[in-house]
Design an enzyme around this catalytic site. Structure first.
Site, PDB file in Angstrom:
ATOM      1  N   LYS A 116      42.262  55.940  46.624  1.00 51.23           N
ATOM      2  CA  LYS A 116      43.163  55.703  45.501  1.00 51.23           C
ATOM      3  C   LYS A 116      44.121  56.858  45.244  1.00 51.23           C
ATOM      4  O   LYS A 116      45.215  56.656  44.720  1.00 51.23           O
ATOM      5  CB  LYS A 116      42.352  55.345  44.249  1.00 51.23           C
ATOM      6  CG  LYS A 116      41.679  53.974  44.409  1.00 51.23           C
ATOM      7  CD  LYS A 116      40.532  53.750  43.444  1.00 51.23           C
ATOM      8  CE  LYS A 116      40.989  53.511  42.040  1.00 51.23           C
ATOM      9  NZ  LYS A 116      39.845  53.167  41.152  1.00 51.23           N
ATOM     10  N   GLY A 164      35.297  48.807  40.988  1.00 51.28           N
ATOM     11  CA  GLY A 164      34.401  48.105  40.074  1.00 51.28           C
ATOM     12  C   GLY A 164      34.220  48.817  38.743  1.00 51.28           C
ATOM     13  O   GLY A 164      33.214  48.647  38.068  1.00 51.28           O
ATOM     14  N   GLU A 275      47.777  46.467  41.035  1.00 58.62           N
ATOM     15  CA  GLU A 275      47.403  46.608  39.621  1.00 58.62           C
ATOM     16  C   GLU A 275      48.237  47.681  38.913  1.00 58.62           C
ATOM     17  O   GLU A 275      48.484  48.748  39.468  1.00 58.62           O
ATOM     18  CB  GLU A 275      45.915  46.980  39.510  1.00 58.62           C
ATOM     19  CG  GLU A 275      45.002  45.920  40.104  1.00 58.62           C
ATOM     20  CD  GLU A 275      43.532  46.104  39.744  1.00 58.62           C
ATOM     21  OE1 GLU A 275      42.815  45.111  39.725  1.00 58.62           O
ATOM     22  OE2 GLU A 275      43.108  47.263  39.486  1.00 58.62           O
ATOM     23  N   ARG A 292      41.961  42.293  48.791  1.00 54.87           N
ATOM     24  CA  ARG A 292      41.029  41.168  48.987  1.00 54.87           C
ATOM     25  C   ARG A 292      41.394  40.048  48.018  1.00 54.87           C
ATOM     26  O   ARG A 292      42.269  40.231  47.182  1.00 54.87           O
ATOM     27  CB  ARG A 292      39.606  41.634  48.675  1.00 54.87           C
ATOM     28  CG  ARG A 292      39.557  42.232  47.283  1.00 54.87           C
ATOM     29  CD  ARG A 292      38.178  42.487  46.779  1.00 54.87           C
ATOM     30  NE  ARG A 292      38.112  43.549  45.801  1.00 54.87           N
ATOM     31  CZ  ARG A 292      38.387  43.439  44.504  1.00 54.87           C
ATOM     32  NH1 ARG A 292      38.761  42.287  44.002  1.00 54.87           N
ATOM     33  NH2 ARG A 292      38.306  44.471  43.691  1.00 54.87           N
TER      34      ARG A 292
HETATM   35  P1  ADP Z   1      38.560  50.135  39.638  1.00 57.64           P
HETATM   36  O1  ADP Z   1      39.058  50.217  41.054  1.00 57.64           O
HETATM   37  O2  ADP Z   1      37.220  50.760  39.472  1.00 57.64           O
HETATM   38  O3  ADP Z   1      38.685  48.771  39.050  1.00 57.64           O
HETATM   39  P2  ADP Z   1      41.045  50.973  38.331  1.00 57.64           P
HETATM   40  O4  ADP Z   1      41.766  52.194  38.756  1.00 57.64           O
HETATM   41  O5  ADP Z   1      41.607  49.654  38.756  1.00 57.64           O
HETATM   42  O6  ADP Z   1      39.519  51.099  38.801  1.00 57.64           O
HETATM   43  O7  ADP Z   1      40.907  50.971  36.755  1.00 57.64           O
HETATM   44  C1  ADP Z   1      40.101  50.028  36.072  1.00 57.64           C
HETATM   45  C2  ADP Z   1      40.386  50.073  34.585  1.00 57.64           C
HETATM   46  O8  ADP Z   1      40.170  51.387  34.071  1.00 57.64           O
HETATM   47  C3  ADP Z   1      41.812  49.738  34.191  1.00 57.64           C
HETATM   48  O9  ADP Z   1      42.033  48.358  34.104  1.00 57.64           O
HETATM   49  C4  ADP Z   1      41.923  50.425  32.848  1.00 57.64           C
HETATM   50  O10 ADP Z   1      41.285  49.688  31.832  1.00 57.64           O
HETATM   51  C5  ADP Z   1      41.126  51.693  33.073  1.00 57.64           C
HETATM   52  N1  ADP Z   1      42.019  52.776  33.542  1.00 57.64           N
HETATM   53  C6  ADP Z   1      42.158  53.229  34.802  1.00 57.64           C
HETATM   54  N2  ADP Z   1      43.066  54.224  34.866  1.00 57.64           N
HETATM   55  C7  ADP Z   1      43.532  54.409  33.613  1.00 57.64           C
HETATM   56  C8  ADP Z   1      44.494  55.282  33.007  1.00 57.64           C
HETATM   57  N3  ADP Z   1      45.161  56.189  33.716  1.00 57.64           N
HETATM   58  N4  ADP Z   1      44.708  55.160  31.671  1.00 57.64           N
HETATM   59  C9  ADP Z   1      44.045  54.257  30.937  1.00 57.64           C
HETATM   60  N5  ADP Z   1      43.123  53.418  31.442  1.00 57.64           N
HETATM   61  C10 ADP Z   1      42.857  53.485  32.759  1.00 57.64           C
END
Ligand code: ADP
Length: 557
Positions: A116, A164, A275, A292
């Site tokens: 990431k 996740g 996302e 995916r």
């Molecule tokens: P994963 O791959 O574990 O799903 P993500 O990076 O997609 O992780 O983030 C999942 C969730 O975490 C987001 O939908 C949001 O709610 C929160 N999140 C992640 N990064 C941030 C950020 N920089 N600021 C606020 N919330 C965040």
């Protein structure tokens, strides 16, 4: 088109893939563990093959067994579903080397987006705005501190290999950073086998908006609109809808354009999701790309009429992408889980009664009479409603949830009913802070006098699960041993990772005081003191993996 494919997954997504295979005249074999030998997908598939014991590591994640299963059953291609091996670049590579088509993107794209920290850089180069934060992985705590001071608190520390909703910590004060850094690193090693971390500005009250994309080998790429997945608990989605409510035309267009730019930058092939977080002012930031099919893909299917699994199959078969994307109406999905709605502990048992609603789309993985085990994700079904307007879609989902009945296993059904009736949800005003802003405890409908709803329930706050499997209850109570009845050992209710240790030797602890937090089945499970006690010894440290039944803490009354 393929004659026969292997589905290397289970539950609702295995059935979902089967359905499309049937429609397309493709025979589908389900690879299953011994625990799933009699599962609904196995019963409905054209063929099935056992790939190992219940433990996913030895079956659903067992690459040699899955490759052999494809060879034995003459399957030309493998659909990995979501989770499990779906985002494992080595698996995609091995499929390629063995002449089996992996139904998904290239190993290169999976690998790039799986890191990431690297994906952020990639997105930035492609012209997509990213959340202010680290350029690459963090080298040291000092570097993290300097960066956090520069961009300003709050920040979020994240595992580069995370997923996740795991492996991330929000840090609001500078003096909390060191601890977050260490625990996050320990968790990242335990859960993802990599200690690499990165850091971002934490966007308060953000909306999670993601864009579905499809790409083929000839370089054609399209987007299929967006989904809002802001209602989350512990960074995991609970309700998803499309289109996203309250997005301006410009923001929507900007998001879709940025998503395609990211997909183009990695020559993306197959179905994927880019996302973003959208802040209060409507600015958006890339956070990651999932390479995916996603759990929430049906909402996009209902508004576009495109079968995403069929497109994945055609693209994998080297056909040219040819979809007509026109959005019609509104769709909303919720996930029905076998879990205690108070502690979020997964529940097990036999579905004595399961009445799923009619008139809306239901993607279920089980039927009445089936067992829900604790070995895997406890999802029972996804309920997805479509309507000409947003209000209509929610009204249909509301009625569908009223019609749903489950007995034999505790589920989050009361929580979902509460959720789809909530004024903030109905008004489309939800952000990722929704459950913190509106804790279900404060809401009258959840003050039910009996069952899993009695007593206090607060998000992230522990209390012993009243309707948990017997071994869990036993752990919460503690099994007494040693001299007389004064000492007791708290054991792990299930295998998992210790993500927080909150007590140390010699501490005086209250009845129900959390002693540590165990992560199992993607859920954080607090282990609490069964009574007022003194901590005699703590047998685990943050980041430790423990077996079910392992002694965690010893107490003296
Ligand atoms: P994963 O791959 O574990 O799903 P993500 O990076 O997609 O992780 O983030 C999942 C969730 O975490 C987001 O939908 C949001 O709610 C929160 N999140 C992640 N990064 C941030 C950020 N920089 N600021 C606020 N919330 C965040």
């Amino acid at each position: 088109m393929f004659q026969k494919i292997l589905i290397a997954n289970r539950g609702e997504i295995a059935l979902r893939i089967l359905r499309t295979c049937r429609e397309m005249g493709i025979r589908a074999v389900v690879a299953h563990s011994t625990a799933d030998a009699d599962s609904l997908p196995v019963r409905q598939a054209d063929g099935s093959i056992c790939i190992g014991p219940a433990e996913a590591r030895s079956s659903y994640l067992n690459v040699p067994a899955i490759i052999s299963a494809a060879a034995i059953t003459d399957s030309e291609a493998i659909h990995p579903g979501y989770g499990l091996l779906s985002e494992n670049p080595a698996f995609a590579e091995i499929c390629r080397a063995c002449g089996i088509t992996f139904i998904g993107p290239s190993p290169e794209a999976i690998r790039l987006m799986g890191d990431k920290a690297q994906a952020r850089q990639m997105a930035k180069q492609a012209g997509a705005p990213v959340v202010p934060g680290s350029k690459g992985p963090l080298d040291s705590l000092e570097q993290a501190q300097a960066l956090a001071d520069e961009i300003g608190y709050p920040v979020i520390v994240k595992a580069a290999a995370g997923g996740g909703g795991r492996g991330m910590r929000i840090v609001r004060e500078p003096d909390m950073l060191a601890r977050a850094f260490t625990t996050c690193q320990a968790e990242a090693v335990a859960a993802f086998g990599s200690s690499e971390l990165y850091l971002e500005k934490f966007i308060e009250e953000a909306r999670h908006v993601e864009v579905q994309v499809l790409g083929d080998r000839s370089g054609i790429r399209v987007h299929l609109g967006e989904r809002d997945c802001s209602v989350q608990r512990r960074h995991q989605k609970l309700l998803e809808e499309s289109p996203a409510p309250a997005l301006s035309r410009e923001t929507r267009a900007g998001l879709c354009k940025a998503a395609l730019a990211v997909a183009n930058a990695v020559n993306y092939v197959s179905a994927g999701t880019v996302e973003f977080l959208v802040d209060r002012s409507g600015r958006f930031y890339f956070i990651e790309m999932n390479t995916r099919i996603q759990v929430e893909h049906p909402v996009t299917e209902l508004v576009t009429g495109v079968d995403l699994v069929a497109e994945q199959l055609r693209i994998a078969n080297r056909e040219r992408l040819d979809v007509d994307v026109t959005l019609t109406g509104h769709a909303v999905e919720v996930r029905l889980y076998a879990e205690d709605p108070r502690s979020f502990l997964p529940q097990a048992g036999r579905l004595e009664r399961l009445r799923l609603p009619h008139g809306i789309r239901v993607d279920a993985g089980v039927e009445e009479g089936d067992e829900v085990g604790v070995a895997y994700d406890p999802m029972i079904a996804k309920l997805i409603a479509h309507g000409p307007t947003r209000d209509e879609a929610f009204a249909r989902l509301h009625d569908a949830l009223a019609e749903t009945e489950v007995a034999g296993v505790v589920t989050n059904l009361p929580f979902l009913r509460w959720l789809v009736s909530h004024p903030a949800v109905l008004a489309g005003r939800t952000t990722t802070a929704f459950l913190t802003d509106f804790p279900p405890l404060a809401e009258p409908p959840l003050r039910l006098p009996t069952g899993p709803w009695d007593g206090a329930w607060r998000l992230n706050l522990p209390s012993p699960p009243p309707h948990s499997p017997p071994d869990v209850d036993e752990a919460a109570r503690g099994s007494r041993s040693g001299d007389g009845a004064e000492q007791s050992a708290l054991t792990a209710p299930m295998p998992g990772t210790v993500i927080r240790v909150l007590a140390k030797e010699g501490d005086r602890v209250e009845h129900r005081q959390p002693l540590l937090v165990l992560e199992a089945m993607k859920m954080e499970t607090p282990v609490v003191s069964p009574y007022e006690a003194v901590v005699r010894s703590v047998h685990v440290a943050e980041g430790d993996r423990v077996a079910g039944g392992a002694v965690l803490v010893e107490l003296e009354e």
